[in-house]
Each structure stands twice: as C-alpha cells, then as structure tokens.
Design an enzyme around this catalytic site. Structure first.
Site, PDB file in Angstrom:
ATOM      1  N   ASP A  19      15.731  62.473 -27.480  1.00  0.00           N
ATOM      2  CA  ASP A  19      16.162  63.624 -26.690  1.00  0.00           C
ATOM      3  C   ASP A  19      17.460  63.218 -26.014  1.00  0.00           C
ATOM      4  O   ASP A  19      18.225  62.407 -26.581  1.00  0.00           O
ATOM      5  CB  ASP A  19      15.042  64.053 -25.721  1.00  0.00           C
ATOM      6  CG  ASP A  19      15.158  65.522 -25.334  1.00  0.00           C
ATOM      7  OD1 ASP A  19      15.951  65.823 -24.409  1.00  0.00           O
ATOM      8  OD2 ASP A  19      14.481  66.362 -25.946  1.00  0.00           O
ATOM      9  N   ASP A  20      17.751  63.739 -24.865  1.00  0.00           N
ATOM     10  CA  ASP A  20      19.036  63.484 -24.214  1.00  0.00           C
ATOM     11  C   ASP A  20      19.223  61.973 -23.949  1.00  0.00           C
ATOM     12  O   ASP A  20      18.264  61.212 -23.941  1.00  0.00           O
ATOM     13  CB  ASP A  20      19.088  64.276 -22.898  1.00  0.00           C
ATOM     14  CG  ASP A  20      20.519  64.591 -22.467  1.00  0.00           C
ATOM     15  OD1 ASP A  20      21.466  64.034 -23.040  1.00  0.00           O
ATOM     16  OD2 ASP A  20      20.682  65.409 -21.534  1.00  0.00           O
ATOM     17  N   LYS A  55      17.332  69.181 -32.199  1.00  0.00           N
ATOM     18  CA  LYS A  55      17.084  70.025 -31.024  1.00  0.00           C
ATOM     19  C   LYS A  55      18.422  70.296 -30.364  1.00  0.00           C
ATOM     20  O   LYS A  55      19.142  69.363 -30.010  1.00  0.00           O
ATOM     21  CB  LYS A  55      16.143  69.311 -30.056  1.00  0.00           C
ATOM     22  CG  LYS A  55      15.949  70.018 -28.708  1.00  0.00           C
ATOM     23  CD  LYS A  55      14.952  69.265 -27.823  1.00  0.00           C
ATOM     24  CE  LYS A  55      14.894  69.851 -26.410  1.00  0.00           C
ATOM     25  NZ  LYS A  55      13.955  69.083 -25.544  1.00  0.00           N
ATOM     26  N   ASP A  90      20.097  71.895 -27.161  1.00  0.00           N
ATOM     27  CA  ASP A  90      19.877  72.379 -25.791  1.00  0.00           C
ATOM     28  C   ASP A  90      21.018  73.311 -25.378  1.00  0.00           C
ATOM     29  O   ASP A  90      21.937  73.561 -26.175  1.00  0.00           O
ATOM     30  CB  ASP A  90      19.771  71.155 -24.868  1.00  0.00           C
ATOM     31  CG  ASP A  90      18.886  71.411 -23.656  1.00  0.00           C
ATOM     32  OD1 ASP A  90      18.643  72.587 -23.328  1.00  0.00           O
ATOM     33  OD2 ASP A  90      18.440  70.427 -23.035  1.00  0.00           O
ATOM     34  N   SER A  93      17.229  75.937 -27.943  1.00  0.00           N
ATOM     35  CA  SER A  93      16.875  76.276 -26.557  1.00  0.00           C
ATOM     36  C   SER A  93      17.473  77.620 -26.132  1.00  0.00           C
ATOM     37  O   SER A  93      17.257  78.071 -25.006  1.00  0.00           O
ATOM     38  CB  SER A  93      17.354  75.162 -25.616  1.00  0.00           C
ATOM     39  OG  SER A  93      16.734  73.938 -25.944  1.00  0.00           O
ATOM     40  N   ARG A 142      12.727  77.399 -27.625  1.00  0.00           N
ATOM     41  CA  ARG A 142      12.144  77.328 -26.295  1.00  0.00           C
ATOM     42  C   ARG A 142      12.433  78.636 -25.572  1.00  0.00           C
ATOM     43  O   ARG A 142      13.587  79.038 -25.443  1.00  0.00           O
ATOM     44  CB  ARG A 142      12.755  76.151 -25.517  1.00  0.00           C
ATOM     45  CG  ARG A 142      12.287  74.766 -26.002  1.00  0.00           C
ATOM     46  CD  ARG A 142      10.944  74.423 -25.397  1.00  0.00           C
ATOM     47  NE  ARG A 142      11.010  74.673 -23.967  1.00  0.00           N
ATOM     48  CZ  ARG A 142      11.643  73.885 -23.103  1.00  0.00           C
ATOM     49  NH1 ARG A 142      12.194  72.768 -23.517  1.00  0.00           N
ATOM     50  NH2 ARG A 142      11.711  74.193 -21.826  1.00  0.00           N
ATOM     51  N   ASP A 167      11.175  73.981 -18.785  1.00  0.00           N
ATOM     52  CA  ASP A 167      10.673  72.665 -19.198  1.00  0.00           C
ATOM     53  C   ASP A 167       9.275  72.406 -18.642  1.00  0.00           C
ATOM     54  O   ASP A 167       8.981  72.739 -17.488  1.00  0.00           O
ATOM     55  CB  ASP A 167      11.583  71.556 -18.635  1.00  0.00           C
ATOM     56  CG  ASP A 167      12.848  71.366 -19.431  1.00  0.00           C
ATOM     57  OD1 ASP A 167      13.137  72.189 -20.329  1.00  0.00           O
ATOM     58  OD2 ASP A 167      13.563  70.388 -19.148  1.00  0.00           O
TER      59      ASP A 167
END
Lengths: 408, 408
Positions: free
Chosen positions: A80-81, A156, A158, A190, A211, A215
């Site tokens: 992820d990030d 993914k 964001d 997202s 999403r 979160d």
C-alpha cells in the site's frame, strides 16, 4: 429476479465500457494488503520487522503459502502507501525506496510468482499519495507501463491530492493505459469514495473493485459503521456488484487488536454476504489460530466466492437483530440457494434466541432448504419456508447459515 | 500527600459512621458475579446449563477452585437478580425460586463454604428488584436476618423501584440491620448510581463498595465510557476509596463476547489502577485460556489488592495516549512505588511508540524506580525521574508497569 437485473445492468455497462476490460476478478479478489495493519511505518532502523520493506512482504508471502492462505484462495500480496522513493528516476519512472526495497519491485513480483502468488501495488490519482509520495498525475502511461514491466498483477489507485471532478476522466484513462500494457492487472479504484455523488455508470465498467466509503479502522465501531453504510445504501450499491466489478468495504481486520472473536466472525460473515473483496490486513506471523481459522473457513469463503456474484442485502432489522441474505448457487429453476447471516448487534452480555422463518426473509422455495451453520457445523436439516428454527446468537456475534435449495 | 489526605478523610468518616462497621473489604472484593454474563435467564427448561439456578453457581464454584481463581484471591461467588420466588413465605421471608434452587440458599452457602468460598446475594432497596422480584422495603430487618441465617457473606443492594430521596436513610438502615445480625457481610450499595448528587459523606462510612455509574455492557464502548467517567470525576471519586470502602466501576467482562484480548488487558489494568472490586462475570466453563490468564495475573492482582488502598487517577491525556498512575507499596520515606498504565485509545491499526518520563507523571523519587512490565514481564531496570523509556502500546491496548521505588 435480482440476478436478472444484475445481468441486464452488466450488459449495459459492457456496451458502454471505455476503460478496463481485463476479464479479471470474476469473483471478489482475495489477498493480503499492508495498510490497515502496518500503515506508513518506514522506521526500519528501530522496527525492522514491521516497517514497509521487501522483507515484510516476502515474510507475508511465505506465511500465505505455508499457513494455507494461498490454498484457501488468498492469492495477492499487496503493497500500500509508502513503498516509493520520493523521487522519480531520470526517465520519470517511479522507483521504490532504495533502502527498504533494495532488490526492486520486479524482484519482489518474481518472488511472489515463484510461490504462486500475485503482487499488488499502490499509487494515487493525484499529485501525491496520501503519505506524500509521488502521485500519477502527469505520468499515467509511464506508471502503467512501469507496473506492467515489474510484473505487477493488481493496482490500487487512491485519490488523495486530486481534484474529485477530474476523476471521472482520470480513472478511466489510467485503466486504458493499464489495458494498453497487455498485462492483466486487477484495477482497484478509490474513485467513488472521494466524490459526493459518484456516477457508478462510469465506475463499474472501468474498475474491478472500488472503495465507496471511509477507511476501516481497528475497532468494532468502524466495522459496524461500514456495515451500516452498505446496508443503508444497498438499493443503490448492491446492484452494482457482479463478476468482474465489486463494491469494496475495505480490509478484513480479523486477528488484529480491536475485534473480539465474535466480532471477527461477524466481519467475515458480512463481507461474505456482501460479495466483498477479502483483503486481510493482519500480521500473519503472530495471528492466533482461532482467528486464522475464521479467515480460512472454506464454507464461508465459498459464499464469498459464489460464481453468481450477487451482493447480499440486509433484509430485516428488529431491535438488535439483523438478518442479511445473499442469493447463491446452486439454483433450481427460479429458486436460489442462500447464505443467511443473523447478527446480534446488542451488547447484552448473554446470547439472544432468534426465531428464523425462511419465508419471512425471502427464502420461499416450496421444497425448502437444507440448512447448515457454516461456522459451527450444526445441521438443521431441511427447513420449509413456513417452518421456524431457533438460533442462539451471541452479542456482537453472528450465525451464518448456508441454505441449499431443495430440488422439486 | 494524597495518602495523608485519604487517611484524614477515613478518620473523619469513621467518626461519623452510623451504618456499617464490619471490618471487611480491607482490599477491594474479588469474586464472580452472575449478572453481566447470565442476566435474568430463568428458562431452565430450554437452557438448563445457563439459567439462574443452584446448578449454575455450584458449577462456577467448582471452576473457581479447580482453575485457580480462589487461589488468586477471587473468593466470592455471587447471585444477582432473579434468584427469588415472586412470593415471600408465610413469615414474610424471602425464598428462592423452588424449581431453580430446590436445595435452598443455606445449602448453597454451605457448598461455597465447604470449598473455601463465600456466597454473595442480591436484593433491592425498593418495592421490587429490577427484574420484578420482591424488594426489601418493609422487610429490612427480616431480610438482613434471613441472609445471616442462610450464611450469606456478601450482599449487593440494588436501587430499582425505589425513591432515590429515601436512600440516604434506607441504605444506612439496612446496613445497621446487617450489623445487628452479628454475621460479617460485605455490603455493596447501588445507592449513588440512582442519585443526581450523591452525598458521599453518608455513603462511604456505610458501604464497603458502591456503584457510581451505569451498568457495564459487553462492549469496548461501555468499558471506555466507564473509564472516562471515573477519570473525568476523579477529583471527587478517587479520595473516597480506601481500605473497607471502594468505588465500584462494575464487573469485569473479560472473556465474554465483546472485548478483544488487548481490550481485556486494558480493562484489567485500569480496574487494578482504580482499586476497583474485581468481580468477574464470565462463563468459567468456556473461557479461553489467554483470557483466564489475564484474570489470574498475580502481578496485576497485587496492584489491585495493594494494602494502601489508594485509588489511582488519569494523570495525562495526549491525543489517544492516556497515562494512569496509582501509588502503591512499598514506600520509602515519602516516596511511593507506583503502578503506571499507558493506554492507547486509538484504533490506528499499528502500535504507537510512547515515550515515558517518570517525573512528568509524578514519579519523582530521586533514586528512581525499578520498572517491570506486569503483563509481558519485560524489565526496564532502574529508571530515574528524568530518564525516558520508550514503550510500544497496541491500539485499544495497554502497557501496565510496576514501578518499585528505590531506597536512598
């Protein structure tokens, strides 16, 4: 009926599709994702075992295989990030943090592939990621190609540091660049979470999952808030889901610090009913066996992965007791089988008795259903629509039933 | 200093005492209480193992002994509401439900005593108990004598169906009747919980413990709400506590359905710091071992049972991190030892690093403190007031330190 509607809508979207057309995620993605549990921990000097580094992801990959997660269907290990360097290279390409990923992302994907796993990666449709690393804006084609070159299987994207108004163009465009690489990559968006009134007619044909809401945090309060969001908006959201395109209520936090055992079963059951992606975010090195068993429960996973891909709904809410149902296979004639989750949202200390009459929650097949408790393996036998069975449901817990429709 | 103040106040109350003077509960009571877990389940036909019956209490007594709870200090097994018949007998005496307690309460207390345990009972200062059974109003002397005749060792007096204005007279009067029986019985009062502005000058000399706030429920939200109440009102409440008289934040719900492992340690740690009665309410037949170990932790129990009987306080609150301290023995000169609980009230997924400088939270002994983690057995060695130690605190979790003051 619902199923027919979904099929019609899928047809509609397919005709309009202008973004992704990758044939992936025909059932909800399953895997492991770093964020909820490990966040942006980049302090490898003081916390080498838990910082975001190739070491962490290789360790998780090892456990995915050795502890049965891959065999159960969890096949993605996803960054992820905070995996990046703050600087792009001289060719404008993203590069991983050199200290934490000294072997590079290609080596990491090779490692995953050697174990039968897939590699997921994270970027952001904006100027920066949420953690302040380089975003894709101005580099869409380059970044898509970089991910393909690295052997990435899942992206993914964001939406921090971006203008939500630009997303209706930007997310599809990045999806086109992903397609253009020729490498199949699941596309997790997202996008709607950052917009007030997302246009799902644009989103569904472009993203494999998206999403819709905030979160998840490590608490029962967060899990129930998310459940309520999906139930309160189910008339809008549930019809969007289907093979290749899924609502994503965010990660499974089972096995971490904030959920009890009962609450963990409830998250697993509701995520199964919602046809939600099953993205664990837990330290697989230390997870207790009873929580691992929840994540690995084959009957519950089978509900989640049902090939019809129909997203379930909350069909009743009576004080603390909620009943959620999902039509699943096998189907006989016009009659589906069902997964039925009975939730006790109360905190009253002692289990509640709940009387379930299948016909009252939409299970109307005249020959009835062969009903089994999918967690506790209790068999209720064949139950007709007007029969009643009594279930004990623990506070903040769930009973998840598999109801297989009987042939005529 | 605080201790001196407490001693002065104890002296004051002792002189004014007009109710109970039983020499009991010199440390906070420890035991097992039915309510939070088993409530008013009287359905022995359908749920014979869990209904309120002599069978249930005898089973719990067996586990109290065999599983180490008695040896750890938990010595009371206490009924709560719903043990009675709806009718008093021809002499106006309470009687247990004949179907659920066929052997009678005297036989039950004999059973407890044969095992080295004590029996607790429940009544209500009102016309009815909260569950609608006979209250003590009009029968104070009879009921006190009945409890003594039955060999009861501990009485919880609730406050449903009563006029709160009458309690300032009624609770002390019942305490006098308890005294008059000559049988030592711990007196647990719900008195202040039913009043807007309780007069603790009346309550503290009369009751061994008293409930100040709402019933606990099976959730982290309930535990944190109660913790906040005691911290937010600590200037008023903490000085009330001392040997023989304790604030009661209600039962330990550890091992039930609503708390995670971390949250369970947090409840245990904060209840230890608060010098709270440790009244478990859990099914001892099915509690998982790791939760039993929390309840049985000897170092944490020793903090709770510290003979000085000083109730601790929350001394700092910085975003999600709270620090609670309790002065305990041993004492060298003017310097106490301390229990220090560091709470992470956040739900951020990953542990937080907390820097603790003892002098900043009131640990000022010049020679420092020998510091040990009471759950995880990590030793930090001798730490001076201006030294700093770094602690990893899990979300919704706690680190509980024992800080033994060093001699000069």
């Amino acid at each position: 009926m619902l199923n027919v509607l979904v099929m019609m809508m899928v047809g509609l979207w397919t005709r309009e599709a202008c973004g992704l057309d990758n044939g992936l995620a025909l059932t909800p993605p399953m895997g492991w994702l770093a964020w909820e549990r490990f966040r942006c921990n980049i302090d490898c000097d003081n916390d080498p075992d838990n910082c975001i580094s190739e070491h962490l992801f290789m360790k998780m990959a090892d456990h995915m295989v050795s502890d049965g997660f891959l065999a159960a269907g969890y096949d993605v290990v996803s960054l992820d990030d905070c995996w990046m360097s703050h600087q792009r290279d001289n060719n404008g390409r993203l590069q991983p943090d050199p200290d934490r990923f000294p072997s590079g992302i290609k080596a990491l994907s090779d490692y995953m592939h050697s174990k039968g796993l897939k590699l997921g990666i994270y970027e952001d449709y904006g100027n920066f990621t949420c953690g302040g690393y380089p975003g894709i804006l101005g580099h869409l084609e380059t970044d898509a190609q970089t991910f393909a070159d690295w052997g990435v299987d899942y992206v993914k994207l964001d939406g921090c540091y971006a203008n939500p108004d630009d997303m209706d163009q930007g997310y599809p465009m990045f999806g086109q660049y992903l397609n253009k690489t020729g490498r199949p990559m699941v596309y997790s968006c997202s996008w709607p979470d950052y917009q007030q009134n997302p246009n799902y007619n644009l989103i569904v044909p472009v993203c494999n999952l998206w999403r819709n809401y905030a979160d998840i945090e490590d608490s029962w309060a967060s899990v129930t808030d998310i459940m309520d969001h999906y139930a309160d908006h189910q008339d809008q959201l549930s019809p969007l889901a289907g093979p290749g395109h899924w609502n994503d209520p965010d990660m499974l936090i089972i096995g971490n610090f904030g959920l009890s055992y009962e609450q963990s079963r409830t998250q697993m059951a509701v995520w199964a009913v919602l046809a939600a992606p099953l993205l664990m975010s837990v330290d697989l090195r230390t997870i207790r066996p009873e929580y691992r068993d929840i994540l690995l429960n084959p009957a519950v996973i089978a509900v989640n992965q049902d090939p019809l891909g129909i997203q379930g709904t909350r069909v009743s809410k009576d004080n603390n007791i909620e009943i959620w149902t999902r039509p699943i296979s096998p189907v006989h004639g016009d009659d589906h089988s069902f997964a039925v989750a009975i939730l006790n949202r109360g905190d009253g200390g002692t289990p509640d008795n709940v009387e379930l009459e299948p016909g009252k929650v939409g299970l109307n097949a005249v020959n009835g259903y062969n009903i089994t408790d999918l967690f506790d393996k209790v068999t209720h036998g064949v139950v007709k629509p007007t029969d009643t069975i009594t279930l004990q449901v623990n506070p903040s817990g769930v009973v998840l039933l598999g109801c297989v429709v009987m042939a005529g």
